[in-house]
Design a protein around this motif. Structure first.
Motif, PDB file in Angstrom:
ATOM      1  N   PRO A   1      18.065  27.218 -36.901  1.00  0.00           N
ATOM      2  CA  PRO A   1      19.213  26.337 -37.181  1.00  0.00           C
ATOM      3  C   PRO A   1      19.245  25.900 -38.650  1.00  0.00           C
ATOM      4  CG  PRO A   1      17.998  25.615 -35.233  1.00  0.00           C
ATOM      5  CD  PRO A   1      17.144  26.640 -35.918  1.00  0.00           C
ATOM      6  N   THR A   2      20.431  25.918 -39.209  1.00  0.00           N
ATOM      7  CA  THR A   2      20.628  25.464 -40.583  1.00  0.00           C
ATOM      8  C   THR A   2      20.992  23.987 -40.580  1.00  0.00           C
ATOM      9  OG1 THR A   2      21.370  27.656 -41.267  1.00  0.00           O
ATOM     10  CG2 THR A   2      21.976  25.821 -42.681  1.00  0.00           C
ATOM     11  N   ARG A   3      20.311  23.228 -41.443  1.00  0.00           N
ATOM     12  CA  ARG A   3      20.570  21.793 -41.533  1.00  0.00           C
ATOM     13  C   ARG A   3      20.655  21.388 -42.996  1.00  0.00           C
ATOM     14  NH1 ARG A   3      15.909  19.860 -37.230  1.00  0.00           N
ATOM     15  NH2 ARG A   3      16.802  20.902 -35.383  1.00  0.00           N
ATOM     16  N   PRO A   4      21.352  20.304 -43.283  1.00  0.00           N
ATOM     17  CA  PRO A   4      21.391  19.811 -44.665  1.00  0.00           C
ATOM     18  C   PRO A   4      19.993  19.430 -45.151  1.00  0.00           C
ATOM     19  CG  PRO A   4      23.069  18.751 -43.302  1.00  0.00           C
ATOM     20  CD  PRO A   4      22.180  19.505 -42.379  1.00  0.00           C
ATOM     21  N   GLY A   5      19.811  19.530 -46.456  1.00  0.00           N
ATOM     22  CA  GLY A   5      18.536  19.148 -47.031  1.00  0.00           C
ATOM     23  C   GLY A   5      17.546  20.295 -47.070  1.00  0.00           C
ATOM     24  N   THR A   6      16.315  19.973 -47.408  1.00  0.00           N
ATOM     25  CA  THR A   6      15.252  20.957 -47.601  1.00  0.00           C
ATOM     26  C   THR A   6      14.045  20.599 -46.753  1.00  0.00           C
ATOM     27  OG1 THR A   6      15.963  21.423 -49.863  1.00  0.00           O
ATOM     28  CG2 THR A   6      13.695  21.993 -49.301  1.00  0.00           C
ATOM     29  N   LEU A   7      13.520  21.578 -46.050  1.00  0.00           N
ATOM     30  CA  LEU A   7      12.277  21.412 -45.300  1.00  0.00           C
ATOM     31  C   LEU A   7      11.122  21.629 -46.259  1.00  0.00           C
ATOM     32  CD1 LEU A   7      10.586  21.043 -42.773  1.00  0.00           C
ATOM     33  CD2 LEU A   7      11.084  23.411 -42.145  1.00  0.00           C
ATOM     34  N   GLU A   8      10.383  20.597 -46.554  1.00  0.00           N
ATOM     35  CA  GLU A   8       9.323  20.645 -47.550  1.00  0.00           C
ATOM     36  C   GLU A   8       7.978  20.962 -46.900  1.00  0.00           C
ATOM     37  OE1 GLU A   8       9.774  20.392 -50.705  1.00  0.00           O
ATOM     38  OE2 GLU A   8      11.693  19.343 -50.999  1.00  0.00           O
ATOM     39  N   PRO A   9       7.089  21.656 -47.610  1.00  0.00           N
ATOM     40  CA  PRO A   9       5.723  21.852 -47.107  1.00  0.00           C
ATOM     41  C   PRO A   9       5.064  20.503 -46.827  1.00  0.00           C
ATOM     42  CG  PRO A   9       6.134  23.294 -48.971  1.00  0.00           C
ATOM     43  CD  PRO A   9       7.311  22.367 -48.881  1.00  0.00           C
ATOM     44  N   GLY A  10       4.331  20.441 -45.723  1.00  0.00           N
ATOM     45  CA  GLY A  10       3.660  19.207 -45.335  1.00  0.00           C
ATOM     46  C   GLY A  10       4.454  18.359 -44.377  1.00  0.00           C
ATOM     47  N   ALA A  11       5.735  18.740 -44.137  1.00  0.00           N
ATOM     48  CA  ALA A  11       6.571  17.966 -43.227  1.00  0.00           C
ATOM     49  C   ALA A  11       6.402  18.460 -41.793  1.00  0.00           C
ATOM     50  CB  ALA A  11       8.035  18.076 -43.653  1.00  0.00           C
ATOM     51  N   SER A  12       6.940  17.700 -40.868  1.00  0.00           N
ATOM     52  CA  SER A  12       7.017  18.115 -39.472  1.00  0.00           C
ATOM     53  C   SER A  12       8.484  18.321 -39.118  1.00  0.00           C
ATOM     54  CB  SER A  12       6.396  17.054 -38.559  1.00  0.00           C
ATOM     55  OG  SER A  12       4.997  16.974 -38.760  1.00  0.00           O
ATOM     56  N   ASP A  13       8.753  19.338 -38.283  1.00  0.00           N
ATOM     57  CA  ASP A  13      10.136  19.669 -37.974  1.00  0.00           C
ATOM     58  C   ASP A  13      10.164  20.430 -36.656  1.00  0.00           C
ATOM     59  OD1 ASP A  13      12.735  21.372 -38.121  1.00  0.00           O
ATOM     60  OD2 ASP A  13      12.940  19.999 -39.813  1.00  0.00           O
ATOM     61  N   ASN A  14      11.150  20.121 -35.804  1.00  0.00           N
ATOM     62  CA  ASN A  14      11.203  20.798 -34.508  1.00  0.00           C
ATOM     63  C   ASN A  14      11.683  22.235 -34.601  1.00  0.00           C
ATOM     64  OD1 ASN A  14      13.923  20.463 -34.990  1.00  0.00           O
ATOM     65  ND2 ASN A  14      14.282  19.028 -33.297  1.00  0.00           N
ATOM     66  N   ARG A  15      12.002  22.701 -35.820  1.00  0.00           N
ATOM     67  CA  ARG A  15      12.364  24.109 -36.006  1.00  0.00           C
ATOM     68  C   ARG A  15      11.158  24.997 -36.301  1.00  0.00           C
ATOM     69  NH1 ARG A  15      16.748  23.460 -40.658  1.00  0.00           N
ATOM     70  NH2 ARG A  15      15.189  21.908 -41.284  1.00  0.00           N
ATOM     71  N   ILE A  16       9.981  24.410 -36.403  1.00  0.00           N
ATOM     72  CA  ILE A  16       8.783  25.179 -36.749  1.00  0.00           C
ATOM     73  C   ILE A  16       8.513  26.311 -35.750  1.00  0.00           C
ATOM     74  CG2 ILE A  16       6.279  25.060 -37.015  1.00  0.00           C
ATOM     75  CD1 ILE A  16       7.857  24.019 -39.412  1.00  0.00           C
TER      76      ILE A  16
END
Length: 521
Positions: free
Chosen positions: A195-210
């Motif tokens: 899924p495409t979302r606004p913003g940037t997924l940064e290293p070290g973050a948590s995200d349900n798209r992983i």
């Protein structure tokens, strides 16, 4: 709307072969009056599309206007057609055996027509390149198909003949193998949508798209399956190992390999396996257009990737980043001989650029850019800030398209480098000129002396070096992986429409602003 594939799809069921020739013996050409089949064949040929009639007629003239397809030859033809998938083509587009068998009286000629049509697609492509590109001037591949098919039947080498019609170079073969891998991926379910979302997924973050990201990277081989299993067990954390795999994905797609999953990377991650397979098929088609024999010493510029490769003795020996034409001023597809190197070149500004971008700024701007007007032409003197830099690589009869140095070095660090007025700006151009001239120490000394004196000097290379400006959005990189570039010129879309297929590719996300003071060619 139905999506018409360039892929094999389901296997064609076995059908009864049409009643055709019962012997495989070659026939010597005879006059039309000697063949009892001539009148029927001639009438059937007249009902074919006009473009197909000459080849079919020539083939039967070589065979004495007699039927040629017996059971053994049909089995060979079927075997050749069975290898069609590796070319990104659909068997049903060429060999409808049920349709061919429906009318025994016309089966022989319809089989010949299908066999020649498939041969032409392998040898020359499905569409004429001039119909899908505004300017395409390259050496086309040309083959005597009626004579070749006749010879293949006489020699009982039908499969081998078909195998030799498509390109046999490593670039085509590797891309073909990549296409097969993607078709297998699709058969196994492809990969989950990212899924495409606004913003940037940064290293070290948590995200349900992983989980979707891990599965996506494993599917294409950017992340090993074992590592994917281990990382999946660790939850939703975007850690260093996954970041390294993302960097590899980014490099393979020509994106900034920083591990940050911003708009451009998200857009590329969101493309389906089906659309990437179709993109490979489009690029296999582009390669089939080209003449098979190439100069062993040549310069190839992939305008979709903004990369230049120098080939010497048939091997790639040097590569540079380049800046090529913007979408509004595209670098065309050309193949021209490289004529000379010009050290410290002045720039004779094309009238359109002068009228739109230079003259409206007034005399003060011209003076600041070391420009003057002579006989109505704006000319920029050679110098350290000149638009052509310290060297120009002239092409013979090239529509004012050439390769050159540039003072605007920052653009080479961008991932989207389609920014020029159509010419090709070469990174480390002076060093590349020295490489080209190095086989002749005298020429190299002339060039070095000109660089020292800063005098404008034209140096003939003394040998034929071809320059090929190509548009390849899918190719195999040095690590054997299929690399993709977004369709910045929208030529994939135009070609796909001409072929009657649907392809959904992401929009290009630029990673830097255009320098408003950059008015070079």
């Amino acid at each position: 709307m139905n999506r018409r594939e360039l892929t094999l799809g389901a296997a064609v069921a076995a059908v009864a072969l049409p009643a055709m020739a019962q012997t495989a013996a070659p026939y010597a050409p005879v006059t039309t009056s000697d063949s009892p089949y001539y009148a029927a064949f001639d009438a059937q040929i007249a009902r074919l599309p006009a473009a197909e009639q000459p080849d079919v007629r020539a083939f039967y003239e070589l065979n004495g206007w007699r039927p040629v397809w017996n059971a053994d030859r049909l089995r060979r033809l079927n075997e050749a057609a069975g290898r069609i998938e590796r070319h990104g083509l659909s068997r049903n587009d060429f060999f409808d055996f049920v349709g061919l068998a429906a009318d025994p009286d016309s089966a022989d000629l319809r089989t010949t027509t299908a066999a020649l049509k498939y041969a032409r697609v392998l040898a020359e492509g499905m569409v004429r390149p001039e119909t899908v590109e505004e300017l395409w001037e390259m050496q086309k591949n040309r083959v005597d198909l009626p004579g070749g098919l006749n010879d293949a039947l006489v020699r009982n080498q039908l499969v081998e003949w078909y195998e030799g019609l498509a390109p046999t170079d490593i670039g085509y073969n590797n891309l073909s193998a990549g296409y097969i891998r993607y078709r297998r991926l699709i058969a196994q379910g492809g990969w989950p949508a990212f899924p495409t979302r606004p913003g940037t997924l940064e290293p070290g973050a948590s995200d349900n798209r992983i989980p979707a990201l891990i599965a996506r990277l494993v599917a294409e081989g950017d992340l090993a399956a074992e590592a994917g299993n281990r990382l999946s067990a660790e939850g939703l954390f975007y850690g260093p190992e996954l970041e390294a795999a993302v960097r590899g994905f980014q490099a393979r797609h020509g994106l900034a390999a920083d591990g940050r999953i911003g708009p451009g990377t998200q857009s590329s991650l969101g493309v389906s396996a089906e659309d990437r397979a179709r993109q490979i098929a489009l690029n296999l088609e582009r390669r089939r257009w080209l003449k098979r024999e190439v100069n062993p010493e040549r310069i190839e510029v992939n305008t979709a990737a903004a990369i230049m490769v120098y080939w010497k003795d048939g091997r790639p020996v040097h590569s540079n980043r380049v800046v090529v034409g913007a979408p509004s001023t595209q670098t065309p597809s050309l193949e021209k001989p490289f004529a000379s190197v010009v050290a410290n070149p002045p720039w004779y500004v094309p009238a359109g650029i002068a009228r739109r971008e230079i003259l409206p700024r007034g005399p003060a701007y011209l003076a600041s850019q070391n420009m003057y007007i002579q006989n109505g032409t704006v000319i920029q003197r050679a110098g350290p800030t000149a638009a052509l830099g310290y060297v120009k690589f002239e092409l013979r009869d090239s529509y004012a398209i050439f390769l050159h140095d540039t003072p605007s070095k920052a653009a080479f660090n961008l991932s989207v480098r389609q920014r020029s007025h159509g010419c090709v700006r070469v990174q480390n151009a002076v060093e590349f000129a020295r490489l080209l001239l190095s086989p002749d120490p005298t020429l190299l000394d002339q060039f070095d002396a000109a660089q020292t004196s800063r005098r404008t000097t034209r140096i003939q290379t003394g040998r034929e070096i071809s320059v090929r400006l190509l548009y390849w959005t899918a190719f195999v990189d040095g690590q054997g992986r299929v690399a993709f570039r977004e369709d910045v010129y929208r030529r994939d879309r135009v070609l796909a429409e001409a072929l009657g297929i649907a392809v959904d590719l992401p929009a290009v996300v630029a990673d830097g602003r255009v320098d408003v003071n950059d008015v070079g060619p």
